[in-house]
Design an enzyme around this catalytic site. Structure first.
Site, PDB file in Angstrom:
ATOM      1  N   GLY A  63       0.803  -1.288  -0.002  1.00  0.00           N
ATOM      2  CA  GLY A  63      -0.092   0.031  -0.062  1.00  0.00           C
ATOM      3  C   GLY A  63       0.970   1.108  -0.021  1.00  0.00           C
ATOM      4  N   ALA A  64       0.474   2.172  -0.923  1.00  0.00           N
ATOM      5  CA  ALA A  64       1.334   3.405  -0.989  1.00  0.00           C
ATOM      6  C   ALA A  64       0.541   4.693  -0.878  1.00  0.00           C
ATOM      7  CB  ALA A  64       1.985   3.294  -2.391  1.00  0.00           C
ATOM      8  N   GLY A  65      -0.369   4.520   0.013  1.00  0.00           N
ATOM      9  CA  GLY A  65      -0.817   6.020   0.699  1.00  0.00           C
ATOM     10  C   GLY A  65      -0.287   6.337   1.642  1.00  0.00           C
ATOM     11  N   ALA A  83      -0.011   6.397   4.840  1.00  0.00           N
ATOM     12  CA  ALA A  83       0.385   5.476   6.037  1.00  0.00           C
ATOM     13  C   ALA A  83       1.781   4.424   5.442  1.00  0.00           C
ATOM     14  CB  ALA A  83      -0.402   4.549   6.450  1.00  0.00           C
ATOM     15  N   GLY A  84       1.498   3.979   4.360  1.00  0.00           N
ATOM     16  CA  GLY A  84       2.705   3.189   3.714  1.00  0.00           C
ATOM     17  C   GLY A  84       3.930   3.961   3.586  1.00  0.00           C
ATOM     18  N   PHE A 107     -13.578  21.746  13.002  1.00  0.00           N
ATOM     19  CA  PHE A 107     -14.134  20.771  12.474  1.00  0.00           C
ATOM     20  C   PHE A 107     -14.941  19.889  13.275  1.00  0.00           C
ATOM     21  CE2 PHE A 107     -13.010  17.709   8.795  1.00  0.00           C
ATOM     22  CZ  PHE A 107     -12.540  18.498   7.897  1.00  0.00           C
ATOM     23  N   GLN A 151     -17.972   4.098   9.460  1.00  0.00           N
ATOM     24  CA  GLN A 151     -18.630   5.627   9.525  1.00  0.00           C
ATOM     25  C   GLN A 151     -19.274   5.789   8.114  1.00  0.00           C
ATOM     26  OE1 GLN A 151     -15.964   9.249   9.354  1.00  0.00           O
ATOM     27  NE2 GLN A 151     -16.793   9.167  11.732  1.00  0.00           N
ATOM     28  N   HIS A 211     -20.203   9.417   6.344  1.00  0.00           N
ATOM     29  CA  HIS A 211     -20.069  10.703   6.132  1.00  0.00           C
ATOM     30  C   HIS A 211     -21.445  11.472   5.882  1.00  0.00           C
ATOM     31  CE1 HIS A 211     -18.270  14.620   5.589  1.00  0.00           C
ATOM     32  NE2 HIS A 211     -17.108  14.453   5.868  1.00  0.00           N
ATOM     33  N   LEU A 260     -17.565  12.960  -1.798  1.00  0.00           N
ATOM     34  CA  LEU A 260     -17.363  13.499  -0.614  1.00  0.00           C
ATOM     35  C   LEU A 260     -17.572  15.283  -0.598  1.00  0.00           C
ATOM     36  CD1 LEU A 260     -16.515  13.433   2.636  1.00  0.00           C
ATOM     37  CD2 LEU A 260     -14.064  13.505   1.841  1.00  0.00           C
ATOM     38  N   THR A 307     -16.239  18.012   2.073  1.00  0.00           N
ATOM     39  CA  THR A 307     -15.758  18.171   3.313  1.00  0.00           C
ATOM     40  C   THR A 307     -16.416  18.572   4.405  1.00  0.00           C
ATOM     41  OG1 THR A 307     -13.678  18.816   4.222  1.00  0.00           O
ATOM     42  CG2 THR A 307     -14.677  20.295   2.574  1.00  0.00           C
ATOM     43  N   GLU A 308     -16.247  18.061   5.621  1.00  0.00           N
ATOM     44  CA  GLU A 308     -16.791  18.783   6.579  1.00  0.00           C
ATOM     45  C   GLU A 308     -16.285  20.165   6.944  1.00  0.00           C
ATOM     46  OE1 GLU A 308     -17.238  15.880  10.010  1.00  0.00           O
ATOM     47  OE2 GLU A 308     -15.912  16.985  11.121  1.00  0.00           O
ATOM     48  N   ARG A 363     -19.713  13.107  12.973  1.00  0.00           N
ATOM     49  CA  ARG A 363     -20.356  12.578  11.904  1.00  0.00           C
ATOM     50  C   ARG A 363     -21.412  11.359  12.210  1.00  0.00           C
ATOM     51  NH1 ARG A 363     -14.548  11.895   8.520  1.00  0.00           N
ATOM     52  NH2 ARG A 363     -14.329  14.121   8.071  1.00  0.00           N
ATOM     53  N   HIS A 371     -18.149   6.046   4.422  1.00  0.00           N
ATOM     54  CA  HIS A 371     -16.790   6.736   4.354  1.00  0.00           C
ATOM     55  C   HIS A 371     -15.654   6.049   4.972  1.00  0.00           C
ATOM     56  CE1 HIS A 371     -14.369  10.512   3.702  1.00  0.00           C
ATOM     57  NE2 HIS A 371     -14.322  10.614   5.013  1.00  0.00           N
ATOM     58  N   GLU A 422      -6.060   3.055   7.538  1.00  0.00           N
ATOM     59  CA  GLU A 422      -7.377   2.752   7.700  1.00  0.00           C
ATOM     60  C   GLU A 422      -7.470   1.197   7.898  1.00  0.00           C
ATOM     61  OE1 GLU A 422     -10.071   4.509   4.940  1.00  0.00           O
ATOM     62  OE2 GLU A 422     -11.620   3.205   5.773  1.00  0.00           O
ATOM     63  N   ARG A 449     -15.048   7.771  13.987  1.00  0.00           N
ATOM     64  CA  ARG A 449     -13.725   8.665  13.971  1.00  0.00           C
ATOM     65  C   ARG A 449     -14.116   9.985  13.839  1.00  0.00           C
ATOM     66  NH1 ARG A 449     -11.565  11.080   9.760  1.00  0.00           N
ATOM     67  NH2 ARG A 449     -12.398   9.623   7.963  1.00  0.00           N
ATOM     68  N   LEU A 468      -6.179  11.446   8.782  1.00  0.00           N
ATOM     69  CA  LEU A 468      -4.850  11.908   8.236  1.00  0.00           C
ATOM     70  C   LEU A 468      -3.748  11.807   9.625  1.00  0.00           C
ATOM     71  CD1 LEU A 468      -5.940  14.759   6.079  1.00  0.00           C
ATOM     72  CD2 LEU A 468      -5.137  12.283   5.455  1.00  0.00           C
TER      73      LEU A 468
END
Lengths: 576, 232
Positions: free
Chosen positions: A12-14, A16-17, A116, A236, A238, A248, A250-251, A282, A349, A380, A391, A397
């Protein structure tokens, strides 16, 4: 077919990765495998901000952030982990800025912050400006920035490699099997440690903000190898997805002053959350919208949406701080949000649940939190658990950056000391057999037909509100879909870029996770956070202040439970 | 409504040349072109290959030629385009299968311009300060999603595949005009070469093609000026 050897594999390359890769590759030979090009990862779609108590515009403290996180999660949050996250959030945001992240700025040059949902000052007294943002493209900027740093550091990538199996030997993770999408070939990666950072599973549901590729691969892969999944019943919704499409909004739009209105024009959140109103967490806002719709105060011919109203805001604010959502609304609805309200409905979401980890992102496989050597998870797909039953906005993030970084460090330390475990014999065999069944299948079922039904049924029976009869029924339906999956016939029998084969693997994973979600939801006879049981409308701390652990037992799910870590904040009734 | 697609198909395992296929699918007028391609793949022909992910114009996976123009399939509604809707892979990259092209050269060029903040001074304890004005200076080019639509719409790139291309220049611009960056000189050196910025003939196709509304030609012009002046 090739086999590779690395000290560590990150799947995974988001956000976190990539954060993990930056840390881990300082200590060993690391490779990042992703079924996408890294810049396509879903982190890029996060909009509103990353929460950190920098206090740039008003007094703020990480302890307040921690309290909000715990209360927002309806007290199912592991408080030791939330403490780590909220404390380290501050430094990690500075680190992102140092890496070059182009945050929006205050007039004095510091990082801009905005309010937020659920983020408060002084333990709930009123909204606080804590979300650090880059217009409404915060996730895009994070993904780009961390990827840039990976290039700078020379991280090794295998782009468009779809990991479909975890290799285990002597009770430790020892590698993965991946399909190279470009050639259709299977490859084995032998490693001392493996981290999954594969994101969410929103494609279980029909209306979702999630990318088409968010199919819970990492969660399902480890689950099939005997690792439990934690708290999967908490998913969740949203509140503000674009009507029918689920994209989405955004909030941050409400953070900038946007208001939700029903068919009478009423600002209905005043009735549900008198203090925070539209900036309540949410789960509460999504429930409120669902109740408004159910009671006939929805808008449109089917009365099935409400409005997000930004028309009272200064157009300059909309254009400067919310440019991307303005573009989405114009592109997909033909609406100028400066002039007309936006039709919205709750959209699937975020998975609060996932692969259980401790706060060094080591995967822990039982009630006693015993780590499985060499296995890590972050983002996630993991459940630390910092989000508990619901959450807070911006905390996804924070989660990926803090625990991606911690996990990368821990993995780096581990591979310095650990030895390679022997590979299991014929490591590709299970994958080869799975592929052969799909490629040579002579059935009549299509991936799309099964997936469409799964998504519709999960949306109908296991989304914002749940009840025993629906959950029992959806579990039966999922069994039937599982049978039908055994009779899938692929049209594409080629090897190169066989996306139909990829989608078949993804559907397999989603079916697995849908079953775990519904089974956990059926057993949890209470309402907490995002899990709202109409037949058990109250939170029940006496019986359910505990984490669910779901184990795969053949075709069934076995549920066990483990205690919640409570340090600073005793459970209270949750009011906003 | 009934929507007619004409898709340029190519399967390297079975054919030497691409060919056109026609498909009819039932869609809502407000559906995306991507929804149509997904419906074709799911209901008509599972062998169709394309890249896609977020489906709302942020991930940059699904750039392709739609009625002859480079667009993201997820950002075009079927009601807004003429039928039959023709779909082809982006031009100038090797086609691997159907709409999937080889992006490796594209990303190699991206890497060549040092797409990361160069820091030569110590990091402060907190954030570096940057005025809203200085932040605004490079805002436009931070929006780039590396979809390839600009580069593959550029006649200069078609005629000279070694040209670094508008996307890489946009990425360079994002750093060159960031007040925090200390790698400008080296980056400008990379772009001040035969296959660098000077291949741009200000044809403006890239501006037309960019799904993020980036004024690509202006960004390239600013980089050219910076090179000419020897500074930013």
């Amino acid at each position: 077919m090739a086999s590779y050897q690395f000290d560590g594999i990150i799947v995974g390359a988001g956000g976190a990765g990539l954060m993990a890769a930056l840390q881990a590759s300082k200590s060993g030979k690391i490779a990042v495998l992703s079924k996408l090009y890294p810049t396509r990862s879903h982190t890029g779609t996060a909009q509103g901000g990353i929460g950190a108590a920098l206090g740039n515009l008003e007094e703020d403290h990480w302890e307040w952030h921690m309290f909000d996180t715990v209360k927002g999660g309806d007290y199912l949050v592991d408080q030791d982990a939330a403490e780590v996250m909220c404390r380290e959030a501050v430094d990690t945001v500075y680190e992102l800025e140092h890496m070059g992240l182009p945050f929006s700025r205050n007039p004095n040059g510091t990082i801009a912050q905005r309010p937020f949902g659920g983020h408060t000052r002084e333990y709930g007294k009123g909204p606080v400006r804590r979300a650090c943002y880059a217009a409404d493209r915060t996730g895009h900027m994070i993904l780009q920035t961390v990827y840039q740093q990976c290039i700078k550091q020379g991280v090794t990538f295998f782009d468009e490699y779809h990991v479909v199996d975890l290799l285990v030997s002597n009770g430790a993770a020892c590698g993965v099997v991946a399909i190279e999408i470009a050639t259709g070939e299977l490859h084995t990666f032998h490693a001392k440690a493996v981290m999954f950072a594969t994101g969410g599973s929103g494609r279980m549901y029909k209306i979702t903000s999630n990318a088409l590729t968010l199919t819970g691969d990492g969660m399902a892969v480890v689950y099939r190898r005997g690792v439990p999944l934690q708290d999967m019943e908490f998913f969740q919704f949203h509140p503000t997805g674009i009507y029918k499409m689920g994209i989405l909004i955004t909030e941050g739009a409400r953070g900038e002053g946007g208001i939700l209105r029903n068919s009478t024009g009423e600002r209905f959140m005043e009735r549900y959350a008198p203090t925070l109103k539209d900036l309540a967490p949410r789960d509460m806002v999504s429930r409120a919208i669902s109740i408004e719709l159910r009671e006939g105060r929805g808008i449109g011919p089917q009365k099935d949406y409400v409005h997000l109203d930004l028309t009272h805001l200064d157009p300059k604010v909309i254009h400067e701080k919310l440019p991307d959502i303005t573009d989405f609304v114009e592109t997909y609805l033909g609406i100028d949000p400066v002039k007309a309200p936006i039709p919205i409905q709750p959209t699937a979401h975020y998975a609060m649940g996932g692969i259980p980890t401790n706060f060094d992102s080591e995967v822990v496989i039982d009630e006693k939190r015993t780590p499985m050597p060499g296995l890590y998870a972050a983002g996630e797909c993991a459940c630390v658990s910092v989000h508990g039953a619901n959450r807070l906005g911006t905390n996804s993030l924070v989660d990926i950056i803090v625990f991606g970084r911690r996990g990368g460090k821990a993995l780096g330390e581990f591979v310095k000391k650990a030895a390679f475990q022997p590979m299991p014999p014929d490591p590709e065999r299970p994958t080869r057999e799975r592929m052969a069944r799909l490629m040579e299948g002579q059935g009549t079922e299509s991936v799309k037909a099964i997936r469409d039904q799964m998504q519709a049924e999960m949306m109908d029976k296991a989304s914002v509100f749940r009840v025993e009869s629906d959950l029992t029924k959806v579990l039966e339906i999922l069994k039937g879909l599982r049978d039908r999956y055994g009779r899938v016939r692929l049209q594409d029998r080629g090897r190169k870029f066989n996306m139909e084969l990829l989608e078949a693997f993804e559907l397999d994973h989603l079916l697995e996770l849908s079953q775990v979600t519904a089974a956990g939801a059926l057993a949890r006879k209470e309402s907490r956070g995002a899990h709202s049981r109409e037949d058990f409308p109250k939170r029940d701390d006496a019986n359910f202040l505990k984490h669910t652990l779901a184990f795969k037992k053949g075709a069934d799910v076995e549920l066990r439970y483990k205690p919640v870590s409570i340090t600073r904040f005793q459970p209270q009734e949750r009011k906003y | 409504m009934q929507v007619h697609f004409k898709i340029l198909r190519f399967d390297p395992e079975t054919a030497a040349e691409p060919h056109w296929e026609s498909y009819e699918v039932e869609m809502e007028p407000t559906d995306r072109v991507l929804d149509g391609l997904e419906a074709i793949k799911g209901l008509r022909d599972g062998t169709l290959s394309l890249r896609r992910s977020c489906a709302h114009g942020i991930c940059g996976s699904d750039a392709m030629l739609i009625n002859g123009q480079n667009r993201l399939a997820c950002k075009v509604l079927v009601k807004n385009v003429k039928q039959p809707i023709t779909i082809e892979p982006m031009r100038g990259f090797k086609v691997l299968k159907d709409l999937v092209v080889d992006m490796s050269g594209f990303f190699a060029k991206y890497r060549s311009i040092m797409p990361y903040l160069v820091e030569n001074s110590e990091r402060p304890d907190k954030e570096r300060l940057q005025s809203p004005h200085d932040r605004e200076r490079f805002d436009d080019t931070t929006k780039c999603i590396l979809c390839g639509a600009c580069t593959t719409s550029c006649p200069s790139f078609w005629s000279n595949p070694d040209y670094v291309g508008p996307a890489a220049i946009v990425q360079a611009h994002r750093f060159i005009f960031d007040s925090r960056d200390q790698g400008k000189e080296e980056r400008l050196k990379v772009l001040n070469t035969q296959d660098g910025v000077w291949r741009c003939r200000t044809i403006f196709n890239c501006v037309e093609a960019c799904p993020r509304g980036i004024n690509v030609t202006r960004a390239i012009g600013e980089v050219k000026k910076a090179i000419a002046r020897g500074k930013t």
